[in-house]
Scaffold this motif. Structure first.
Motif, PDB file in Angstrom:
ATOM      1  N   VAL B  72       0.857  -1.189   0.000  1.00 27.37           N
ATOM      2  CA  VAL B  72       0.000   0.000   0.000  1.00 27.37           C
ATOM      3  C   VAL B  72       0.896   1.243   0.000  1.00 27.37           C
ATOM      4  CG1 VAL B  72      -1.740   1.321   1.304  1.00 27.37           C
ATOM      5  CG2 VAL B  72      -1.909  -1.167   1.172  1.00 27.37           C
ATOM      6  N   GLN B  75       2.573   1.825  -3.440  1.00 28.17           N
ATOM      7  CA  GLN B  75       1.627   2.435  -4.389  1.00 28.17           C
ATOM      8  C   GLN B  75       1.388   3.899  -4.032  1.00 28.17           C
ATOM      9  OE1 GLN B  75      -1.651  -0.363  -5.985  1.00 28.17           O
ATOM     10  NE2 GLN B  75      -1.068  -1.271  -4.039  1.00 28.17           N
ATOM     11  N   TYR B  76       1.324   4.196  -2.752  1.00 27.79           N
ATOM     12  CA  TYR B  76       1.160   5.587  -2.312  1.00 27.79           C
ATOM     13  C   TYR B  76       2.340   6.433  -2.793  1.00 27.79           C
ATOM     14  CZ  TYR B  76       0.977   9.703   0.646  1.00 27.79           C
ATOM     15  OH  TYR B  76       0.949  11.004   1.091  1.00 27.79           O
ATOM     16  N   GLU B  79       2.113   7.182  -6.394  1.00 26.43           N
ATOM     17  CA  GLU B  79       1.066   8.141  -6.756  1.00 26.43           C
ATOM     18  C   GLU B  79       1.327   9.540  -6.221  1.00 26.43           C
ATOM     19  OE1 GLU B  79      -2.462   6.150  -5.408  1.00 26.43           O
ATOM     20  OE2 GLU B  79      -2.243   4.537  -6.887  1.00 26.43           O
ATOM     21  N   ALA B  80       1.877   9.625  -4.995  1.00 24.59           N
ATOM     22  CA  ALA B  80       2.095  10.953  -4.387  1.00 24.59           C
ATOM     23  C   ALA B  80       3.249  11.694  -5.051  1.00 24.59           C
ATOM     24  CB  ALA B  80       2.338  10.811  -2.890  1.00 24.59           C
ATOM     25  N   ASP B  91      -0.349   0.640 -18.272  1.00 22.01           N
ATOM     26  CA  ASP B  91      -1.422  -0.149 -18.858  1.00 22.01           C
ATOM     27  C   ASP B  91      -2.198  -0.913 -17.786  1.00 22.01           C
ATOM     28  OD1 ASP B  91      -1.938  -3.242 -20.000  1.00 22.01           O
ATOM     29  OD2 ASP B  91      -2.684  -1.607 -21.270  1.00 22.01           O
ATOM     30  N   PRO B  92      -3.553  -0.825 -17.808  1.00 23.55           N
ATOM     31  CA  PRO B  92      -4.353  -1.490 -16.773  1.00 23.55           C
ATOM     32  C   PRO B  92      -4.076  -2.984 -16.629  1.00 23.55           C
ATOM     33  CG  PRO B  92      -5.731   0.027 -18.002  1.00 23.55           C
ATOM     34  CD  PRO B  92      -4.398   0.013 -18.681  1.00 23.55           C
ATOM     35  N   TYR B  93      -3.902  -3.693 -17.737  1.00 21.69           N
ATOM     36  CA  TYR B  93      -3.689  -5.140 -17.640  1.00 21.69           C
ATOM     37  C   TYR B  93      -2.315  -5.442 -17.049  1.00 21.69           C
ATOM     38  CZ  TYR B  93      -3.944 -10.087 -18.496  1.00 21.69           C
ATOM     39  OH  TYR B  93      -3.979 -11.444 -18.310  1.00 21.69           O
ATOM     40  N   ARG B  95      -0.718  -3.561 -15.031  1.00 22.04           N
ATOM     41  CA  ARG B  95      -0.801  -3.239 -13.608  1.00 22.04           C
ATOM     42  C   ARG B  95      -1.374  -4.425 -12.831  1.00 22.04           C
ATOM     43  NH1 ARG B  95      -0.964   2.423 -12.586  1.00 22.04           N
ATOM     44  NH2 ARG B  95      -2.649   2.326 -11.071  1.00 22.04           N
ATOM     45  N   ALA B  96      -2.413  -5.035 -13.384  1.00 26.47           N
ATOM     46  CA  ALA B  96      -3.030  -6.185 -12.716  1.00 26.47           C
ATOM     47  C   ALA B  96      -2.037  -7.339 -12.606  1.00 26.47           C
ATOM     48  CB  ALA B  96      -4.281  -6.620 -13.467  1.00 26.47           C
ATOM     49  N   ARG B  99       0.506  -6.483  -9.887  1.00 26.96           N
ATOM     50  CA  ARG B  99      -0.100  -6.647  -8.554  1.00 26.96           C
ATOM     51  C   ARG B  99      -0.195  -8.120  -8.206  1.00 26.96           C
ATOM     52  NH1 ARG B  99      -3.994  -1.803  -9.862  1.00 26.96           N
ATOM     53  NH2 ARG B  99      -3.025  -0.240  -8.519  1.00 26.96           N
ATOM     54  N   PHE B 100      -0.555  -8.930  -9.189  1.00 31.97           N
ATOM     55  CA  PHE B 100      -0.692 -10.373  -8.966  1.00 31.97           C
ATOM     56  C   PHE B 100       0.635 -10.973  -8.490  1.00 31.97           C
ATOM     57  CE2 PHE B 100      -2.567 -14.509  -9.600  1.00 31.97           C
ATOM     58  CZ  PHE B 100      -1.481 -15.327  -9.868  1.00 31.97           C
ATOM     59  N   TRP B 101       1.732 -10.665  -9.175  1.00 31.10           N
ATOM     60  CA  TRP B 101       3.011 -11.282  -8.817  1.00 31.10           C
ATOM     61  C   TRP B 101       3.591 -10.730  -7.521  1.00 31.10           C
ATOM     62  CZ3 TRP B 101       3.675 -15.853 -10.276  1.00 31.10           C
ATOM     63  CH2 TRP B 101       3.205 -16.285 -11.526  1.00 31.10           C
ATOM     64  N   ALA B 103       1.767  -9.806  -4.978  1.00 33.71           N
ATOM     65  CA  ALA B 103       0.985 -10.510  -3.962  1.00 33.71           C
ATOM     66  C   ALA B 103       1.481 -11.951  -3.834  1.00 33.71           C
ATOM     67  CB  ALA B 103      -0.500 -10.500  -4.329  1.00 33.71           C
ATOM     68  N   TYR B 104       1.857 -12.561  -4.958  1.00 25.20           N
ATOM     69  CA  TYR B 104       2.367 -13.929  -4.948  1.00 25.20           C
ATOM     70  C   TYR B 104       3.648 -14.040  -4.124  1.00 25.20           C
ATOM     71  CZ  TYR B 104       3.908 -18.492  -6.602  1.00 25.20           C
ATOM     72  OH  TYR B 104       4.315 -19.796  -6.661  1.00 25.20           O
TER      73      TYR B 104
END
Lengths: 233, 233
Positions: B72, B75-76, B79-80, B91-93, B95-96, B99-101, B103-104
């Motif tokens: 978190v 990512q802050y 962005e900040a 790219d949105p995909y 980014r997903a 995030r997936f890896w 988290a893995y």
């Protein structure tokens, strides 16, 4: 001839009672996004599911023009990113660090729900005696902590135009489990966290939530089936 | 927009992968910060007040406002301080996928690694080592997909997944020294082995990723404490 699942714009591989899947359904409904819902038999997972989520082999999986997105909170953020002209769940990133802070806060609390609620709830129905009592104490603590974050707000915040935001969508599916937590744990959500209980009722009035959450009784029946399966009395 | 006169503090522990990734992210963005080393056996008031929910490092305190949970926070920071190079792709995909890896790494690789350290028996240690190696094998595949021939998961520069995994490298080496188990093995995961060398040499990582010897010292302490706790129970 029906289009193959892979060709349709949005397909959700899911399981009816999964709170993680429900997050995705509610998010797409809030955003006005049409999607095809596909029920998976978790005892006999489809080739499509196993191909789409080879790492975890779990639902929910969102297929967008055939490309898989896995993990419910990642799916929620993907929906915000990929469909920016739909009502947002997280406050949009812009050049203010206030927006960044609001996003960080929302991510923190959605992560809190992920880390705490499902696991503790499972222990509540799965265990007996002192371990169950410990799970109940923990559940009460979790509900009170969430209530403290909600404060006097109508929702957890950040959603478009005062609507459901990221944390609301992350948490609301678990409201269908409150009745089961109460029955298994011997406590009342209304008593330990009245504002959270009111928030749950408020959410239940919203179309997207009412449409996509099962009744608390259905969830309780489902748990009864699981208990039998795992030999819990 | 976050700027030069901002007050930025990081509460961390020198060997914590979670704190290390935050510090490298700040370095990538060229943000000056005050680093405060916490004693996990004697947590400061500031830490307990800033992260009352989890009471853990890292915490980023930006102009007095605390942000918790390492991913978190990363990512802050992204962005900040949006003007500096992005940690997450646009790219949105993509980014997903990032995030997936990430988290893995935290959900699968890290628990395996921790399990190697805290194993009560050699049998358990071997099982946890296998688990960790399986996770590394997945991450080797992920690297091939994400890097697309470039130096890092994030492409030409360190990105989100690089931060998540790279912040654990000193522990992989520490465990090799402590238990003679090669969790990062050039024979098994050649892409990751080469990537690891590039990561620790990167400007933003220098001075943040500690020598494995420091982790070995703390590892021995943690192991002893865990052993004492289990014999006392």
């Amino acid at each position: 001839m029906a289009a193959a699942a892979e060709e349709k714009e949005l397909v959700l591989l899911d399981f009816w009672v999964s709170p993680f899947g429900q997050r995705c359904r509610i998010a797409m409904a809030e955003k006005g996004l049409e999607f095809e819902y596909r029920e998976e038999d978790l005892g006999n997972k489809s080739d499509l599911l196993l191909r789409s989520n080879p790492v975890h082999k779990k639902i929910p999986v969102l297929l967008h023009a055939g490309r898989p997105v896995c993990e419910s909170l990642i799916i929620l953020q993907y929906l915000d990113d990929a469909f920016p002209d739909t009502p947002h769940l997280l406050p949009p990133a812009n050049s203010s660090s206030d927006a960044a802070y609001a996003r960080a806060r929302a991510r923190f609390w959605a992560d809190y729900v992920d880390k705490k609620l499902y696991d503790c709830g499972s222990r509540l129905w799965r265990l007996k005696g002192e371990p169950q009592a410990a799970a109940r104490r923990e559940m009460v603590e979790i509900l009170r902590t969430l209530e403290a974050e909600l404060g006097d707000g109508e929702f957890f915040g950040g959603g478009e135009g005062g609507r459901l935001g990221f944390v609301d969508v992350a948490l609301v599916p678990f409201t269908a489990w409150f009745y089961s937590y109460e029955r298994c744990g011997g406590f009342s959500v209304e008593e330990v966290a009245p504002k959270l209980a009111a928030w749950a009722r408020r959410c239940g009035q919203i179309d997207s939530v009412a449409k996509h959450l099962p009744s608390p009784e259905k969830v309780y029946d489902f748990i009864a089936v699981l208990k039998k399966k795992y030999g819990v009395e | 927009m976050a700027g030069k006169d901002d007050d930025v503090k990081v509460l961390g522990v020198v060997v914590s992968p979670f704190a290390i990734r935050v510090r490298i992210a700040l370095n990538l963005k060229g943000v000056s910060y005050e680093y405060i080393e916490e004693d996990i056996f004697n947590k400061s008031e500031l830490l307990l007040n800033s992260n009352p929910v989890h009471k853990k490092v890292p915490v980023l305190i930006h102009n007095g406002k605390p942000i918790c949970e390492s991913l978190v926070i990363v990512q802050y920071v992204d962005e900040a301080w949006a003007a500096a190079p992005s940690v997450l792709p646009a790219d949105p995909y993509d980014r997903a996928v990032a995030r997936f890896w990430a988290a893995y790494v935290d959900d699968k690789m890290f628990p395996g690694m921790a399990g190697v350290l805290f194993a009560a028996t050699e049998e358990e240690r071997a099982a946890k080592a296998e688990e960790t190696l399986a996770a590394m094998a997945q991450l080797e595949k992920a690297f091939a997909e994400c890097a697309g021939g470039k130096a890092f998961f994030g492409g030409d520069t360190i990105g989100y997944v690089d931060l998540a995994l790279g912040s654990n490298l000193h522990w992989l080496e520490a465990l090799r020294r402590m238990f003679d188990v090669a969790l990062l093995d050039a024979g098994k995961t050649p892409l990751l082995a080469a990537w690891a060398e590039r990561f620790v040499e990167a400007e933003a990582a220098k001075g943040v990723v500690p020598d494995a010897g420091v982790a070995v010292e703390l590892g021995k302490k943690l192991q002893a404490r865990a052993a004492a706790a289990s014999t006392a129970a």
